[in-house]
Design an enzyme around this catalytic site. Structure first.
Site, mmCIF file in Angstrom:
data_model
loop_
_atom_site.group_PDB
_atom_site.id
_atom_site.type_symbol
_atom_site.label_atom_id
_atom_site.label_comp_id
_atom_site.label_asym_id
_atom_site.label_seq_id
_atom_site.Cartn_x
_atom_site.Cartn_y
_atom_site.Cartn_z
ATOM 1 N N ASP A 276 0.866 -1.174 0.000
ATOM 2 C CA ASP A 276 0.000 0.000 0.000
ATOM 3 C C ASP A 276 0.910 1.233 0.000
ATOM 4 O O ASP A 276 1.536 1.532 -1.009
ATOM 5 C CB ASP A 276 -0.861 -0.135 1.269
ATOM 6 C CG ASP A 276 -2.010 0.811 1.356
ATOM 7 O OD1 ASP A 276 -2.926 0.692 0.547
ATOM 8 O OD2 ASP A 276 -1.994 1.675 2.249
ATOM 9 N N LYS B 230 -0.837 -1.956 -4.809
ATOM 10 C CA LYS B 230 -1.708 -0.778 -4.919
ATOM 11 C C LYS B 230 -0.832 0.453 -5.097
ATOM 12 O O LYS B 230 -0.654 1.233 -4.158
ATOM 13 C CB LYS B 230 -2.452 -0.639 -3.588
ATOM 14 C CG LYS B 230 -3.950 -0.788 -3.653
ATOM 15 C CD LYS B 230 -4.514 -0.299 -2.333
ATOM 16 C CE LYS B 230 -5.433 -1.286 -1.707
ATOM 17 N NZ LYS B 230 -5.993 -0.801 -0.422
HETATM 18 P P1 IMP Z 1 2.010 -0.268 3.840
HETATM 19 O O1 IMP Z 1 2.426 -0.677 2.456
HETATM 20 O O2 IMP Z 1 3.115 0.110 4.750
HETATM 21 O O3 IMP Z 1 0.905 0.752 3.804
HETATM 22 O O4 IMP Z 1 1.358 -1.524 4.576
HETATM 23 C C1 IMP Z 1 0.602 -2.422 3.876
HETATM 24 C C2 IMP Z 1 -0.233 -3.162 4.902
HETATM 25 O O5 IMP Z 1 -1.472 -2.469 5.062
HETATM 26 C C3 IMP Z 1 -0.582 -4.541 4.394
HETATM 27 O O6 IMP Z 1 0.359 -5.498 4.824
HETATM 28 C C4 IMP Z 1 -1.944 -4.756 5.007
HETATM 29 O O7 IMP Z 1 -1.831 -5.264 6.307
HETATM 30 C C5 IMP Z 1 -2.553 -3.381 5.075
HETATM 31 N N1 IMP Z 1 -3.417 -3.091 3.911
HETATM 32 C C6 IMP Z 1 -3.204 -2.193 2.930
HETATM 33 N N2 IMP Z 1 -4.212 -2.196 2.034
HETATM 34 C C7 IMP Z 1 -5.089 -3.141 2.460
HETATM 35 C C8 IMP Z 1 -6.333 -3.644 1.947
HETATM 36 O O8 IMP Z 1 -6.874 -3.211 0.904
HETATM 37 N N3 IMP Z 1 -6.915 -4.629 2.676
HETATM 38 C C9 IMP Z 1 -6.391 -5.142 3.816
HETATM 39 N N4 IMP Z 1 -5.222 -4.715 4.334
HETATM 40 C C10 IMP Z 1 -4.577 -3.718 3.654
#
Ligand code: IMP
Ligand code: MG
Length: 175
Positions: A103, A131
């Site tokens: 994300d 994403k």
């Molecule tokens: P980031 O890339 O540091 O924002 O962390 C990503 C984490 O956010 C993932 O490992 C998930 O635990 C959570 N996450 C991000 N998008 C989603 C989603 O659409 N559904 C469920 N969890 C998500």
């Protein structure tokens, strides 16, 4: 409490997920022929992806788990810290980080830097879903199952407040 099915919009069936996982496994197998790999699974969301992926990759392999926490401190900065570290020695080894979704990229960036400090022979990132529209930190996975738009998904390990990890399919959450 279970999510009301009315709030779930079908996105990927278990057959479609299986196909994505098979494609990634095939690519990894081709790239790491004759090598041993270490899979580092990021808890908790990646558990189903890991368990399917590792069985499809016919290479010598070890597996380990890491758990990270992200929070906003008093100054308003987003901080990532480690809750559970790996116990496997990764120096000189071929390491693959296994994520279910990327994300903002904060967790991944933190973990990559931390693992690189142990001097692995190589370090690559595998994610089932990517994403990129949500990215805050410029980081790119090496193996991607599918790129998705900026919508929240649940199922196949992905949760909404810890609910939905056990669903075999992946759904968009209707808001
Ligand atoms: P980031 O890339 O540091 O924002 O962390 C990503 C984490 O956010 C993932 O490992 C998930 O635990 C959570 N996450 C991000 N998008 C989603 C989603 O659409 N559904 C469920 N969890 C998500
Ligand atoms: Mg989560």
């Amino acid at each position: 409490m279970a999510q009301n099915k009315e709030h779930l919009i079908p996105y990927l069936t278990k057959e479609e997920i299986d196909e994505l996982v098979s494609n990634i496994a095939e690519e990894i197998e081709g790239d790491y022929q004759g090598k041993e790999i270490i899979l580092v699974c990021v808890l908790k969301g990646s558990i189903l992806f890991l368990s399917d992926l590792m069985r499809k990759i016919k290479l010598p392999q070890k597996v380990d788990f890491v758990s990270l926490k992200t929070f906003v401190n008093d100054e308003g900065s987003t901080i990532t810290s480690i809750v559970k570290d790996i116990t496997t020695q990764i120096t000189g080894k071929h390491v693959l980080i296994i994520e279910e979704i990327i994300d903002a990229g904060r967790k991944l960036s933190f973990l990559k830097n931390r693992l690189l400090a142990s001097a692995p022979a190589s370090l690559k990132v595998v994610t089932l879903l990517d994403k990129p529209a949500r990215r805050v930190i410029n980081i790119k996975p090496d193996y991607v199952g599918k790129t998705i738009e900026d919508r929240y998904v649940v199922g196949y390990g992905l949760d909404d407040s810890e609910i939905g990890r056990n669903y075999s399919d992946i759904y968009f959450l209707k808001n």
